[in-house]
Design an enzyme around this catalytic site. Sequence first.
Site, PDB file in Angstrom:
ATOM      1  N   TYR A  24      -1.999  50.733  72.382  1.00 33.25           N
ATOM      2  CA  TYR A  24      -0.807  50.727  71.548  1.00 33.25           C
ATOM      3  C   TYR A  24       0.359  51.328  72.316  1.00 33.25           C
ATOM      4  O   TYR A  24       0.247  52.371  72.943  1.00 33.25           O
ATOM      5  CB  TYR A  24      -1.101  51.530  70.270  1.00 33.25           C
ATOM      6  N   GLY A  77      19.789  38.852  63.412  1.00 37.04           N
ATOM      7  CA  GLY A  77      19.013  38.813  62.178  1.00 37.04           C
ATOM      8  C   GLY A  77      17.979  37.687  62.186  1.00 37.04           C
ATOM      9  O   GLY A  77      16.908  37.819  61.598  1.00 37.04           O
ATOM     10  N   SER A  86      12.610  39.885  78.329  1.00 33.71           N
ATOM     11  CA  SER A  86      13.737  40.562  78.968  1.00 33.71           C
ATOM     12  C   SER A  86      14.925  40.587  78.021  1.00 33.71           C
ATOM     13  O   SER A  86      15.209  39.602  77.338  1.00 33.71           O
ATOM     14  CB  SER A  86      14.137  39.820  80.247  1.00 33.71           C
ATOM     15  N   ASP A 126      21.593  43.845  60.784  1.00 31.55           N
ATOM     16  CA  ASP A 126      22.374  43.422  61.951  1.00 31.55           C
ATOM     17  C   ASP A 126      23.438  44.440  62.347  1.00 31.55           C
ATOM     18  O   ASP A 126      24.512  44.492  61.726  1.00 31.55           O
ATOM     19  CB  ASP A 126      23.084  42.092  61.655  1.00 31.55           C
ATOM     20  N   THR A 129      24.373  35.539  52.670  1.00 32.47           N
ATOM     21  CA  THR A 129      25.332  35.093  53.670  1.00 32.47           C
ATOM     22  C   THR A 129      26.562  34.459  53.025  1.00 32.47           C
ATOM     23  O   THR A 129      27.661  34.574  53.536  1.00 32.47           O
ATOM     24  CB  THR A 129      24.650  34.088  54.612  1.00 32.47           C
TER      25      THR A 129
HETATM   26  C1  LIG Z   1      23.605  36.625  59.402  1.00 31.73           C
HETATM   27  C2  LIG Z   1      22.380  36.551  58.625  1.00 31.73           C
HETATM   28  C3  LIG Z   1      21.152  36.207  59.225  1.00 31.73           C
HETATM   29  C4  LIG Z   1      21.059  35.775  60.660  1.00 31.73           C
HETATM   30  O1  LIG Z   1      21.464  36.748  61.534  1.00 31.73           O
HETATM   31  P1  LIG Z   1      21.961  36.413  63.003  1.00 31.73           P
HETATM   32  O2  LIG Z   1      22.328  37.752  63.491  1.00 31.73           O
HETATM   33  O3  LIG Z   1      23.105  35.462  62.882  1.00 31.73           O
HETATM   34  O4  LIG Z   1      20.815  35.817  63.736  1.00 31.73           O
HETATM   35  C5  LIG Z   1      20.018  36.241  58.448  1.00 31.73           C
HETATM   36  N1  LIG Z   1      20.073  36.564  57.148  1.00 31.73           N
HETATM   37  C6  LIG Z   1      21.229  36.879  56.535  1.00 31.73           C
HETATM   38  C7  LIG Z   1      21.216  37.254  55.093  1.00 31.73           C
HETATM   39  C8  LIG Z   1      22.424  36.877  57.255  1.00 31.73           C
HETATM   40  O5  LIG Z   1      23.577  37.171  56.635  1.00 31.73           O
END
Ligand SMILES: *Cc1c(COP(=O)(O)O)cnc(C)c1O
Length: 646
Positions: free
Chosen positions: A425, A157, A453, A394, A302
């Site tokens: 493109y 994410g 990569s 994610d 989160t």
């Molecule tokens: C987990 C999370 C992220 C970051 O994602 P990663 O996969 O840990 O890099 C960003 N935003 C929110 C709201 C998240 O819960």
Amino acid sequence: MNNFNNKNMNVDALFLGPKSENAVFFREMMEYAISEHIHWRSGYHPEDPDLTTTVDRYAPEYRDTLYRTEGILNQLSSKLKSTSVPWFSPRYMGHMNADTLMISNLAYVMAMMYNPNNCAQESSPTTTVLEIEAGLDLCAMFGYDVQTSWGHITSGGTVANYEGLWVARNIKTLPLAMSKHPQAKVLLTETSETALLNMRTCDVLDLIDELKKLGLFEEIRDLTCRGAGVEQGKLGKLLVPQSKHYSWMKAMDILGLGQQNIVQLPVNKNYRTDVMKMRDIVFSLIEQGEPILAVVAVVGTTETGAIDNVAEVIKLRQECEQRFGVSFYVHIDAAYAGYACAMFRDENNQFLEYEALIKRYHNDGIFPVDMVWPKQDVYESFKALNQADSITVDPHKVGFISYAAGAICMKDKRIVDLISYHAAYVFEEVKESSRKTDKQQNVLLGSSIMEGSKAGATAAAVWAAHRLVPLNLLGYGKVIAAGITTANWMIDKINSSPSFVIDGREFTLVAMPAPDFHMINFMFRETGNISLEKQNQLNKRLYELCSYAAGRTYANDFLTSSTSLTYEEYGDNPQNLCLDANFKEEEWHKVRSIYVLRAAIMTHCLRDKQHFENYWNELKNIFEDKLQQLIDEENKHSHSLQKVSL
Ligand SMILES: *Cc1c(COP(=O)(O)O)cnc(C)c1O
């Protein structure tokens, strides 16, 4: 998207299981993956000679090398087994982790042996195509038109958020760049700096088409911030909720936009962005002539799993366009809860009406009949996702896929041209048939994304998971609903649990009420304690006893995570939780931070009510043990203090 009816999909058959119940099948498929690869190698130009003979392989050095390989793997395995976190078990309730889908692990291993690199199709003829398909699966789930949108896999994410901000930044500077070019300038209807910095995303993308027709696009692109750099403060403010993930801070730093240009949107008592305050902030920025680089809404924060009111953000943008001629980019950070969009779609990928949805949940046994999820405004938020310019999601969180798999979806794929490093493109070849991926030949993902990569195995894992577990209410919906159901039962139990009496001291449990998704925040409180400071210490120590910090991860009975809800992040909203736990308002104002145990309830293992009841009874015993341990420690400590003072 699979259009088959997967009513009979069994959730337990998707995972290896907490006791490796599917061990026989898993091993068989793992062996299948390996033997297929072995045949693939040996069958390739069978006329080529073997490199070594049996005799060579008996040589002492040769055998020694193999023995040492085995020895190192023994060491590694023993390290992994003693200190890894048992995500697969319902005894783990902490970060957004649970068992991962067997299909994703098998597909990953199967593809990994071929070592595809999705940077370029040349190095991944198979898995680049799978990545584009998996990206479009997610676009379709969010309600984007798969003919005109695109998505791809990122490491997580964090990188998806970087990329969202990257395109938002570059698109912001395109009109300005055009105004500096005599031929391009004539395409602009308004040329004041304010007008140029407040254009609608779709209008800027139309200008790109015009520039391409004139053969000017690449020249202008060099004049955007991509070539010329970012002028300090020029591009305006990034509006993100206080509840944001810290990747947004990093993003502003890395992209040269400056953390000073973050405006934090306050949250309300539900830990969602306060819509009224957001409106005031947006209007006052417009009044000051300050451009808005982008507004970010979080779908599943989160820390508390709160779901921002996306529909209101979209409405606000429309209002700003109509009233002031000002627009802004909208990005949704749905890293955590994005996959839950599958819960709203039927077998034909139709986003169901609210009443019809709830009916299906109950008729199809997705939720127990006495449970109603989601709240109406959460429903509206998911429905509005297709209006956002880009979305982070994610697969390695609620997609139940192994790391590292994040993703970003973009509503209008023309936007990729702003960050692309490929002359033509990348998808030119597939313009007319974006879902007929067999026509693609030379896709260079690495030239249009943040990363270079990267593992094609990840794409195989996500693609395969989406094929087995469709992105609809009977696929992912069923799996995610198991966690939401358990989370709701947990909160009920926590709030009605009798107190724990240990050595004459009384402890009760308190949970934050009514979460939007499946994150629960809870804490213990001791009767008679009026100090929030002490309360925080109690829960911090309990967290330590319920985490890897206790130093015996494998043997621990229960594992969770924790966080502090602070004034800096949430204003005075955590005060409600303090009051619920019978602390005085003054205590909150003094300490301004409340420590909670935090658990994303993702397990599929407790969706049977009786099973859950048994689990809860066991968990109560565990909590009692932990409290006893804590009291013993305290007694020992005060004992030794007494000794010192003697
Ligand atoms: C987990 C999370 C992220 C970051 O994602 P990663 O996969 O840990 O890099 C960003 N935003 C929110 C709201 C998240 O819960």
